[in-house]
Design an enzyme around this catalytic site. Structure first.
Site: not given
Ligand SMILES: *[C@@H]1O[C@H](CO)[C@@H](O)[C@H](O)[C@H]1NC(C)=O
Length: 493
Positions: A84, A473
């Site tokens: 992010d 991720e």
């Protein structure tokens, strides 16, 4: 160059050679050196702020150039933690500490990559210095509101969510994040001690001040900042572990006796041998034990001998068949702590094993360790199995490092990597429009070279699915300790 399969056949045929090398390797020193270079390159993909002219991952561009400006402080720079666009202070500091530790222990094996590794440390340390000195009595610990950020799928370069700034102060303390920041600055000061003494002194002086602040105003940052740090980077383990860890780094960096006294008074908070293979951005206990064992094993500081015993217990907890064996392994042999980004525990544990083996060897030629009598060579072998698993020696025959080997994760849960770059698609891609790139089955267009993802499940299965963020991720703290492990194997095979 042999393919992986033909190397196995070669190893099988030349058993005498394999005996000579103790174990037969799937990878050559050049393979580890290649992985080392990539593991460091990854940090360039996580950079926030103004990118320098020598930026090598050129699909990234400047981002978040006004971070802090609404609060009249300069908080430009640093790293995005993972997939992010938030700058979380706790994992960023831990990452900086671990890349520094990698350089401190294994920098002499890094060859041409040493300067790149130092640059990765400096990118984090520069930001932490700003965060610690921007305003008196405050440490800035986060830029970006994660709940808003996560409602968008945007390139960092396009990001338009609010860049809220969060800090800890004497009124709303955060001994966890502050002591980790002190650890990072102290560890980085060792990295630059010879090459840039002015910078190194500034890092150390700031580390001492931040540690004092962490210790003077005790509290967990989740108490005041819970709505924006939890559940992302809540300090589940509390702050005592970070305080002793911070003091340990300050002791190593400064040799100041006051930190040794602090460790002696507070070391019991680390616990003797409970649940010890969880070294991470949250739990610093195992890392502190290994770090402190260095004081005894390499410097003969008798007061620290107890940490050699603790470290022996930690190592033995991962050795199958030993009396205090606690670890869990997958059928394919991967250390398994939990389903959420498991490889972070594998890379930290591998690094600690190699670091401890080094200390053992420096202390009278590889004396065997405590309760399970394991030799330094055996510890290296254990670590090597984990490193090799990540690089592709696993049931799925898949590398978990992007851009390494023939088969690696294609659908990273990572905004910048999954959206087209500014070069490919200069027009803005808005918050909501980006989600088509999260949900497409197509591979990511930008190769986040060197990124290690969360990794497979407890049965060695990996989905390569962008929405499965526990597996797909990447994160800076997964890579940070791996830099040191790869440096070691590029020179010692
Ligand atoms: C040692 O550390 C303490 C605590 O931070 C500090 O007050 C003292 O000045 C330091 N001593 C030296 C010689 O740097």
């Amino acid at each position: 160059m042999f393919s992986s399969a033909s190397k196995h056949i070669l190893c099988f045929l030349s058993t005498s050679l394999c005996f000579a090398l103790l174990s037969c390797s799937a990878f050559t020193p050049q393979d580890y050196a290649d992985a080392l270079e990539k593991s460091i390159l990854f940090f360039e993909g996580q950079r926030s702020g103004r990118l320098p002219a020598n930026q090598r991952l050129t699909w990234r561009a400047d981002s978040a150039l006004s971070d802090g400006s609404g609060y009249h402080v300069d908080l430009v720079g640093g790293y995005y933690d993972a997939g992010d666009n938030v700058k979380f202070g706790l994992p960023m500091a831990f990452t900086t500490t671990l890349v520094s530790w990698s350089v401190i222990e294994f920098g002499s094996s890094m060859g041409s990559q040493l300067d790149n590794a130092r640059a990765a440390v400096r990118w984090g340390a520069d930001y932490l210095l700003k965060a610690a000195t921007a305003s008196p009595g405050a440490l800035y610990v986060q830029v970006g509101e994660p709940n808003n950020d996560h409602r968008c799928w945007e390139r960092p370069e396009d990001m338009d969510t609010a860049r809220n700034v969060y800090k800890v102060t004497s009124q709303s303390p955060g001994s966890d994040v502050a002591a980790e920041t002190a650890a990072a600055l102290a560890a980085a000061s060792i990295v630059f001690k010879d090459g840039d003494p002015f910078y190194s002194n500034m890092l150390l002086k700031t580390a001492m001040e931040v540690f004092d602040f962490a210790d003077r105003y005790k509290g967990a940052y989740s108490d005041s900042l819970g709505s924006v740090v939890c559940p992302f980077y809540c300090s589940y383990s509390g702050y005592h572990d970070e305080l002793v860890w911070g003091a340990s780094w300050l002791h190593r960096a400064s040799a100041n006796q006051s930190y040794l006294s602090y460790i002696q008074s507070n070391g019991h908070t680390l616990g003797a041998d409970d649940d010890v293979y969880s070294f991470s951005w949250d739990d610093k206990r195992a890392g502190t034990k290994i770090l402190l064992s260095q004081g005894f094993l390499e410097k003969n500081i008798e007061d620290l001998e107890v940490y050699k015993s603790h470290s022996d217990n930690y190592i033995c907890s991962m050795v199958p068949g030993s009396p205090n064996f606690q670890a869990q392994y997958t059928p394919g042999g991967l250390l398994y702590k939990g389903s959420e980004s498991n490889l972070q525990y594998v890379t930290t544990s591998s690094f600690l094993m190699l670091t401890y083996a080094k200390y053992m060897k420096n202390h009278g030629g590889g004396s065997s360790g405590g309760s399970c009598g394991v030799s330094a060579d055996k510890v290296v072998e254990l670590a090597k199995k984990q490193v090799d698993y990540i690089l592709g020696e696993n049931p799925g025959k898949r590398s978990y490092m992007v851009g390494f080997g023939e088969r690696y994760p294609q659908r990273l849960h990572h905004r910048a990597s999954s959206l087209p770059s500014l070069h490919a698609s200069p027009a803005r891609i808005s918050c909501a429009d980006g989600f088509q790139y999260l949900n497409t089955p197509a591979p990511n267009p930008n190769i986040l070279v060197g990124a290690i993802v969360g990794g497979p499940d407890n049965e060695d299965k990996f989905a390569d699915d962008r929405n499965n963020y526990h597996q797909s991720e990447p994160a800076t703290y997964i890579n940070a300790p791996f830099v040191g492990a790869l440096a070691f194997f590029s020179q010692h095979l």
